[in-house]
Design a protein around this motif. Structure first.
Motif, short mmCIF file in Angstrom:
data_model
loop_
_atom_site.label_atom_id
_atom_site.label_comp_id
_atom_site.label_asym_id
_atom_site.label_seq_id
_atom_site.Cartn_x
_atom_site.Cartn_y
_atom_site.Cartn_z
N LEU C 364 14.97 -1.46 15.69
CA LEU C 364 14.50 -0.75 16.89
C LEU C 364 15.49 -0.93 18.04
CD1 LEU C 364 10.85 -1.03 18.23
CD2 LEU C 364 12.77 -1.05 19.77
N VAL C 365 15.94 -2.19 18.22
CA VAL C 365 16.82 -2.47 19.35
C VAL C 365 18.18 -1.81 19.14
CG1 VAL C 365 17.99 -4.29 20.62
CG2 VAL C 365 15.64 -4.62 19.86
N THR C 366 18.76 -2.01 17.95
CA THR C 366 20.09 -1.43 17.74
C THR C 366 20.02 0.09 17.77
OG1 THR C 366 19.79 -1.50 15.34
CG2 THR C 366 20.91 -3.38 16.35
N HIS C 367 18.95 0.63 17.19
CA HIS C 367 18.78 2.08 17.21
C HIS C 367 18.68 2.59 18.64
CE1 HIS C 367 16.17 5.74 17.06
NE2 HIS C 367 17.07 6.09 16.16
N ALA C 368 17.99 1.84 19.48
CA ALA C 368 17.89 2.24 20.88
C ALA C 368 19.28 2.40 21.47
CB ALA C 368 17.07 1.24 21.67
N PHE C 369 20.17 1.45 21.13
CA PHE C 369 21.53 1.54 21.67
C PHE C 369 22.25 2.76 21.13
CE2 PHE C 369 21.44 -3.35 21.83
CZ PHE C 369 20.78 -3.31 23.03
N PHE C 370 22.34 2.84 19.78
CA PHE C 370 23.25 3.87 19.28
C PHE C 370 22.64 5.26 19.34
CE2 PHE C 370 21.84 1.90 15.12
CZ PHE C 370 21.14 2.95 14.62
N LYS C 371 21.31 5.38 19.26
CA LYS C 371 20.75 6.72 19.34
C LYS C 371 20.76 7.23 20.79
CE LYS C 371 19.88 8.80 16.23
NZ LYS C 371 18.66 8.92 15.46
N ALA C 372 20.50 6.32 21.73
CA ALA C 372 20.64 6.73 23.14
C ALA C 372 22.06 7.17 23.38
CB ALA C 372 20.27 5.57 24.06
N LEU C 373 22.99 6.39 22.84
CA LEU C 373 24.41 6.73 22.98
C LEU C 373 24.69 8.12 22.40
CD1 LEU C 373 27.39 6.12 23.45
CD2 LEU C 373 27.42 4.95 21.26
N ALA C 444 26.50 -2.10 14.88
CA ALA C 444 25.15 -2.67 14.99
C ALA C 444 24.25 -2.17 13.88
CB ALA C 444 24.55 -2.32 16.35
N GLY C 445 24.35 -0.85 13.58
CA GLY C 445 23.46 -0.28 12.59
C GLY C 445 23.61 -0.93 11.23
N PHE C 446 24.80 -1.38 10.92
CA PHE C 446 25.03 -2.01 9.62
C PHE C 446 24.11 -3.21 9.45
CE2 PHE C 446 27.15 -5.51 7.38
CZ PHE C 446 27.24 -4.95 6.12
N TRP C 447 24.11 -4.07 10.43
CA TRP C 447 23.35 -5.32 10.32
C TRP C 447 21.86 -5.04 10.25
CZ3 TRP C 447 26.47 -8.97 8.99
CH2 TRP C 447 27.81 -8.94 9.43
N MET C 505 28.55 9.79 34.24
CA MET C 505 27.98 9.99 32.91
C MET C 505 28.71 9.18 31.85
SD MET C 505 27.22 14.06 33.21
CE MET C 505 26.62 14.37 31.58
N THR C 506 30.02 9.09 31.97
CA THR C 506 30.75 8.42 30.88
C THR C 506 30.62 6.90 30.93
OG1 THR C 506 32.73 8.67 32.22
CG2 THR C 506 32.42 10.23 30.43
N ILE C 507 30.47 6.34 32.13
CA ILE C 507 30.39 4.87 32.18
C ILE C 507 29.17 4.33 31.44
CG2 ILE C 507 30.11 2.91 33.76
CD1 ILE C 507 32.08 4.41 35.61
N PRO C 508 27.98 4.91 31.66
CA PRO C 508 26.85 4.45 30.83
C PRO C 508 27.14 4.62 29.35
CG PRO C 508 26.05 5.79 32.64
CD PRO C 508 27.53 5.87 32.68
N LEU C 509 27.86 5.69 29.00
CA LEU C 509 28.18 5.91 27.59
C LEU C 509 29.03 4.76 27.05
CD1 LEU C 509 29.05 9.71 27.45
CD2 LEU C 509 26.98 8.56 26.73
N ILE C 510 29.98 4.34 27.86
CA ILE C 510 30.87 3.28 27.39
C ILE C 510 30.07 1.98 27.21
CG2 ILE C 510 32.83 1.85 28.04
CD1 ILE C 510 33.88 4.46 29.45
N ILE C 511 29.17 1.71 28.17
CA ILE C 511 28.37 0.48 28.04
C ILE C 511 27.54 0.55 26.77
CG2 ILE C 511 26.53 -0.87 29.09
CD1 ILE C 511 27.53 0.11 31.80
N LEU C 512 26.93 1.70 26.54
CA LEU C 512 26.10 1.82 25.34
C LEU C 512 26.96 1.72 24.08
CD1 LEU C 512 23.59 4.59 26.39
CD2 LEU C 512 23.02 2.27 25.71
N ALA C 513 28.16 2.24 24.15
CA ALA C 513 29.04 2.16 22.99
C ALA C 513 29.36 0.71 22.67
CB ALA C 513 30.31 2.95 23.25
N ILE C 514 29.61 -0.07 23.70
CA ILE C 514 29.89 -1.49 23.46
C ILE C 514 28.68 -2.16 22.81
CG2 ILE C 514 30.35 -3.68 24.61
CD1 ILE C 514 31.89 -2.00 26.73
#
Lengths: 507, 100, 712
Positions: C364-373, C444-447, C505-514
């Motif tokens: 759920l947590v990792t998905h929140a990161f990469f799917k929001a991204l 993240a999704g791998f783990w 817009m891109t800065i939040p994207l970069i944070i989420l990418a990290i």
């Protein structure tokens, strides 16, 4: 003389005084008539708040009683007996609260015969308050029938095109049920030598088979008023034809007189009949919930939609009352208030758009949110309250009712089956369907009708009529404790009476 | 002191005058005055009898009669004024709209 | 909960818990009442409104962090009661905040991702207003977003099921409002509004299940408080066997509604009608995971009902595979992500269903990161295309390139291609998100996905099979998307002129990418790590750490790589060959050529929506119309009342009046009347109308009477 200044007498008859004053005005003095009516109803509201302050919520019994001998002929022992308790205090407050709001809503909507309108409106308030306060069957009946007259004129004079039909239908339907109730009242009064409700409850001892007949006679009057399915046929006519303020009071208070009647008379006076008939009453309530919701969905006239939704909502109230346990009954009483607030507000909102567009056909609207954002937002809140969104008032009532009905559904409970609560819970879905349908039709989508493009948003007076209701919608939804506290001891006492009857009724 | 009969005779004369006035005159104002005359003749009789019997009741009645008379005149004159406004005449013989 | 424990010196901020709800509410109140004025005040108005809302969400995040810090020292967490809510009889519900590791995890995700998306939305909504006009929607958007954060916080922090339900329906309302945010757009101007309604009603069906679960719970447990309910599981299971199964099964219906599982998933794809930040926040990262949270929170109940667990696991796994098949054949960039979300939610639901609660929450947590991204980047892509399109329309030289005949759809992947050079940042973060979603080492999704698969391998082989297949398809459709969007040649003039989004817009994207890249390291599945699982274990012993199974990891990685390779072959090699064909013969998707009609079915979502309409919705509409028009109006109102009662009564009264009344009674009465009349006619002659005549007669009368009395 001291009785005239008693708060209960005052709260009941002060509007009468206002009506008398208005009678002395000339017909052209419209604004003065409005102001006097407004002022009178506001003072009445203040008095009812004073009653609330004096009211002791811990006391389950009747309080602040006025009890005077009235008609004492032969064995008739009729008293002028007003009193308030946990079952009625909220409804009295609801009445005095909604009346000024309804009057405020007529400010520009009623332009013809303003003086007469206000007189009838205040007379109506006298009747309604009296119904909730009367503790003598005869006196109750007098008030009960008295409310018919002003309402008849309100619909018949200031109503829509079909007003005479609707007014006569309203009058006759309600009258027809009342006759049976009158017979039962006279039988009780003569046979038991008392018309006093508390005395009759204390005395008890009506044989079970007789209780059923008396129960049914009372129920005839109340079920029509509620209205329970299938006696609801007068309701859409009356609502659609009535002027906005009339609809508000009709939905907000008059229908509650029916459910209140069940609560005040049927349950404690005929407890064993109530236990026996509970599944049937609850069954009708469930049918009403689902039927009302389905029929609302198919309406084109938004006022009719709201009218049928009342059938559904009052089904919930009836289901709660006939769960015969504290959860259900407290939820039922609260839901009476909730319905008064949210459906009252819905009628106000419908009236506001009707004043602007002179139509209530949902197909004539669309995209109103864009044109009238404040109107849209307020409607959204009220609509959500009506469909029972948690955090708003409707949910607290519906949930406690359903929980009570579910509890009553266990084997040995008064209802004896989980189906009652289970099926009614479907009403939650259906409510969303018709409310959202209405909201989508009227407020969402593009503004595709030319007439809608330049509608004015709500003015301050209109916002002022809605604001008190919206505050209460949030208050009851988030912190209903003070409301439950007012009724809890009285309801517990009522449930104790029912339990005693069920123990006595065991083979 | 005059005997009681003298008062009664005077009273009867006044009453008869009043009654005749009511019957023969056409002007309602005169008729009113005649009625006043009749009432006062009755008052005279009351006072005379009160005096004779040494009781106060008769005199009290006189006050009532005077009060009633005043009220009656007030109402009557109001009626006359209204009638005059409506028909521009107060001749009683022309007011026969109650004719069956 | 335990005040004595709190005597040690370590700082604790538990009492701040209510603020996580109050901050967003304050934010929305400020914007509701003053937002309009602020927007009118000048060009900076938009920024102020946006930052107020973002600050409200950000402050909630700060509070969540403080709560997390407190939990490090006080593992058991605490209940923070605010005020009593409903107290009737045995029903005792409070507004109270449960602070424990599970709820704080959710709070951190909601407020953390939420804050980033708020900031992103400042830029996004600025563009939206620029393209569509109507500046007041700026305020409306942020008010709803704050409301959503508040409702979601109520959901995750409540200490009883009913308060949870408040949040549960509250987020449903926000979802409704935000899906319908552009309520006058969509097909026929009404499609968005319909989508919003569909979401709410479908959710309500789920809520019906939730309500029934609550009723059964209250009658069997006599409480709705988490602590009390979980404490009585054994006891209740002995007294009412089957009750817990009923509760958990009905709860599953609620989960299916909120977390878009079979059979109630249909609303989520339509929900993409909302603005992209909404899709990212509500319909990917947070709200839709509420069902997973609910099951995890109720772990004690589910563990006691193995049948229900199996049901949940299979529902989840089936949804994961089913949605993945649909995702393969979508062309709308957001629709692909939407079905992907349903599929990933299936993974989570399956995980918590089979008892791998920690794995489910981890995913759920990792998905929140990469799917929001992914969603936010997709939004960036869409706006990039819109900017390109806008640019074309307003540049006189390029104007001829815009096809006037048909409406340009900036979300259709067939209009994209080659964007990796035009929108570099977006491209890079999108790649990170894709790799994370596809489950490639070390993203993240791998783990998290592997932990689920590893657990499934030994807990539920059927689910394992379904999930593995779904994982393969996931990698495939993500590969397809990447090739179609970022590689190859631009397939539309707008794509050729696409422009990168602004930094807000891109800065939040970069944070989420990290976060998407590194998020997996918070729960490495090796001995001595498992930090996240141990963190959750403090809430309930049902959250246990998963094992690392090398064979599972290798298999899934191999499958993912294979899927990406296949998609490369199809969408790069084969697509390039197909380019050569004339436009009329060229299939819009190389896969269509291979799968044929199957592709059409998948593209049309297996016609499930149509099935629902035909089987249920239209039937209800018919029933409602029938009841309203025929039963209620024509039969009951017109026939029974107007005809039977009114006409019948009229007939009766005519009968009575003509025959009985006129014939009998009236004749008698008439006779009486005419006699009286004749008498009166003779008497009236006495009435002369002259006052003095009357006076005379009175006089005479008096004289006669007195005479009689005297002479008697």
């Amino acid at each position: 003389m001291v009785y005239l200044l008693h708060p209960l007498t005052l709260v009941t008859f002060l509007p009468l005084l206002g009506a008398l004053v208005i009678l002395f005005l000339r017909a052209e003095q419209k604004n003065l008539a409005r102001w006097i009516a407004m002022l009178t109803s506001l003072i009445t509201f203040v008095i009812s708040i004073a009653i609330l302050v004096q009211f002791n919520p811990q006391n389950p019994g009747l309080q602040l009683a006025v009890n005077l001998p009235w008609i004492q002929v032969a064995e008739w022992n009729i008293h002028f007996h007003l009193a308030v308790d946990g079952l009625s205090i909220l409804l009295v407050l609801l009445t005095t609260f909604l009346t000024p709001i309804a009057i405020l809503s007529t400010w520009t909507a009623v332009e013809e015969r303003v003086k007469d309108f206000m007189v009838f409106f205040l007379l109506l308030e006298v009747g309604m308050t009296g119904v909730f306060l009367a503790q003598d069957l005869f006196l109750f009946y007098v008030f009960w029938e008295f409310t018919l007259v002003p309402m008849y004129f309100l619909i018949g004079i200031w109503g829509g095109p079909q007003r005479m039909y609707a007014a006569v239908k309203f009058f006759l339907y309600t009258m027809a049920g009342s006759i049976l109730m009158l017979l039962a009242i006279l039988w009780l009064g003569i046979q038991q030598q008392s018309f006093s409700v508390p005395e009759l409850i204390a005395k008890g001892g009506i044989p079970a088979d007789l209780q059923i007949w008396l129960f049914l006679a009372f129920a005839a009057a109340f079920a029509i008023k509620v209205p329970m399915w299938p006696l609801h046929s007068w309701l859409p006519d009356a609502h659609v034809e009535a002027p906005t303020a009339g609809s508000v009071i009709l939905a907000g208070v008059l229908l509650k007189m029916g459910t209140y009647g069940f609560l005040r008379f049927n349950l404690p006076l005929f407890p064993s009949a109530a236990l026996q008939l509970a599944p049937y009453m609850a069954g009708l309530a469930v049918v009403g919930i689902l039927y009302g919701a389905a029929v609302s969905y198919a309406q084109k006239d938004v006022k009719k939609l709201v009218a049928y939704s009342s059938v559904s909502h009052l089904g919930f109230v009836m289901l709660g009352l006939f769960a015969l346990n504290p959860l259900g009954i407290q939820g039922g009483i609260l839901q009476m208030v909730n319905h008064g607030l949210s459906t009252g507000a819905l009628f106000l909102l419908v009236g506001m758009i009707y004043e602007r567009r002179h139509t209530r056909d949902m197909n004539a609207f669309g995209g109103l949110w864009k044109v009238m954002p404040v109107y849209g937002a307020l409607t959204l809140i009220v609509a959500m309250s009506s469909m029972g969104l948690p955090g708003l008032n409707g949910f607290v009532g519906e949930f406690t009712i359903l929980l009570g009905a579910w509890g009553a559904g266990s084997t040995g409970g008064p209802l004896g089956s989980y189906w009652f609560a289970g099926l009614s819970a479907l009403g939650v879905i259906l409510a969303a369907v018709y409310i959202l349908f209405m909201f989508q039709k009227m407020f969402l989508g593009p503004v595709d009708k030319e007439e809608n493009r330049n509608l004015k948003d709500l003015n301050w007076r209109e916002i002022a009529t809605l604001l008190p209701i919206i505050v209460l919608i949030f208050w009851i939804g988030l912190y209903p404790k003070p409301f439950f506290n007012l009724m809890a001891p009285a309801v517990d006492q009522l449930v104790a009476i029912l339990q005693a009857a069920s123990v006595a009724g065991l083979p | 002191m005059l005997p009681i009969e003298a008062y009664l005779v005077l009273s009867a004369v006044l009453f008869t005058l009043g009654a005749l006035g009511v019957l023969v005159r056409q002007n309602p104002i005169i008729i009113f005055m005649s009625i006043e005359l009749m009432l006062n003749s009755a008052n005279l009789a009351f006072v005379a009898f009160a005096r004779l019997h040494g009781q106060i009741d008769g005199q009290i009645f006189v006050f009532f009669v005077m009060a009633v008379a005043a009220a009656e005149v007030a109402v009557g004159l109001a009626l006359i004024v209204t009638i005059f406004q409506a028909r521009h005449s107060i001749n009683l013989d022309r007011l026969n709209s109650l004719k069956g | 909960m335990l005040f004595e424990e709190i005597s040690s010196s370590a700082p604790q901020f538990f009492s701040l818990a209510p603020l996580i709800v109050f901050f967003p509410i304050i934010g929305l109140l400020i914007n509701t009442f003053f937002g309009g004025k602020i927007l009118q005040s000048g060009p900076a108005g938009e920024k102020i409104v946006g930052w107020i809302a973002s600050a409200a969400a950000g402050l909630a995040f700060v509070v969540s962090v403080l709560l997390a810090i407190s939990l490090i020292n006080y593992h058991d967490g605490m209940k923070v009661p605010l005020v009593e809510w409903i107290h009737i009889d045995a029903l005792k519900l409070n507004w109270a905040f449960q602070v424990d590791t599970l709820s704080v995890t959710m709070m951190l995700v909601v407020s953390g991702v939420g804050t980033l998306i708020h900031i992103y939305a400042i830029g996004y909504m600025h563009e939206d207003v620029r393209h569509h006009g109507d500046p007041s929607r700026f305020r409306r958007f942020f008010v709803f977003m704050n409301l959503f954060i508040a409702a979601m916080m109520i959901l995750v922090s409540s200490d009883n099921y009913l308060m949870l339900f408040v949040g549960w329906e509250g987020v449903g309302l926000c979802s409704f409002l935000l899906i319908g945010f552009w309520y006058d757009k969509g097909e026929g101007g009404i499609a968005n509004a319909m989508a919003a309604k569909k979401a709410f009603v479908t959710n309500r069906i789920g809520d019906f299940g939730f309500l029934l679960a609550a009723f059964i719970m209250f009658t069997s447990f006599r409480s709705l408080d988490f602590d009390i309910v979980f404490g009585r599981v054994v006891e209740v299971n002995a007294i009412y066997p089957g009750a817990i199964f009923a509760i958990t099964a009905f709860m599953l219906l609620g989960v299916a509604g909120k977390s878009a599982q079979i059979p109630l998933y249909v609303w989520l794809p339509d929900a993409m009608a909302g603005p992209t930040p909404v899709s990212a926040l509500i319909h990917a990262a947070t709200m839709v995971t509420a069902g997973v949270y609910l099951v995890a929170r109720s772990s004690a109940l589910y563990v006691a009902a193995p049948e229900a667990q199996a049901l949940v696991a299979l529902t989840g796994a089936a949804t994961a595979l089913f949605a993945a098949t649909i995702a393969i054949a979508q062309f709308d960039i957001k629709k692909v992500l939407a079905y992907s979300t349903i599929s990933q939610l299936g993974f989570m639901v399956a995980a918590v269903g089979m008892g791998a609660f920690a794995a489910g929450i981890f995913h759920l947590v990792t998905h929140a990161f990469f799917k929001a991204l992914l969603f936010l980047s997709a939004g960036s892509v869409i706006q990039g295309l819109e900017r390109g399109h806008h640019h074309l329309e307003h540049d006189p030289k390029l104007k001829k390139l815009v096809k006037q005949e048909h409406h340009f759809d900036p979300q259709d992947m067939r209009n994209m291609g080659g964007l990796r050079t035009k929108m570099k940042t977006t491209y890079i973060v999108y790649m990170v998100g894709t790799l994370a979603l596809a489950g490639l080492f070390p993203f993240a999704g791998f783990w998290s996905k592997d932990e689920i698969l590893a657990e499934a391998a030994h807990l539920n082989p059927t689910a394992y099979g379904l999930l593995t297949a779904a994982a393969f398809m996931t990698a495939f459709y993500m590969g397809r998307q990447i090739w179609m969007v970022f590689f190859g040649k631009p397939r539309s003039p707008a794509a050729e002129h696409a422009q990168e989004s602004p930094p807000v817009m891109t800065i939040p994207l970069i944070i989420l990418a990290i976060l998407s890249a590194l998020g997996g390291f918070m729960n490495l599945p090796f001995k001595g790590f498992h930090q996240f699982s141990h963190w959750l274990e403090q809430t309930s012993e049902n959250f246990h750490a998963g094992e690392f199974v090398l064979s599972v990891a290798l298999l899934s990685t191999a499958l993912a790589l294979l899927a990406i390779a296949v998609s490369w072959w199809l969408y790069m090699r084969r697509a390039a060959k197909l380019e050569a064909l004339p436009a009329a013969k060229r299939p819009d998707d190389p896969l269509r050529q291979i799968l044929g009609p199957l592709f059409t079915w998948m593209n049309n979502k297996w016609y499930i929506d149509e099935l629902y309409w035909a089987a249920i919705l239209n039937r209800y509409v018919d029933l409602a119309r029938f009841l309203a028009d025929y039963v209620d109006w024509r039969f009951w109102h017109d026939w029974v009342h107007d005809r039977l009662l009114v006409k019948g009564y009229n007939l009766l009264s005519r009968l009575l009046s003509v025959h009985i009344d006129l014939g009998g009674i009236d004749a008698f009465a008439n006779g009486l009347a005419s006699t009286t009349q004749r008498l009166a006619a003779s008497l009236r002659r006495l009435q002369t109308g002259f006052v003095r005549n009357y006076a005379l007669s009175i006089f005479l009368g008096v004289v006669i009477i007195i005479g009689y009395l005297v002479l008697r």
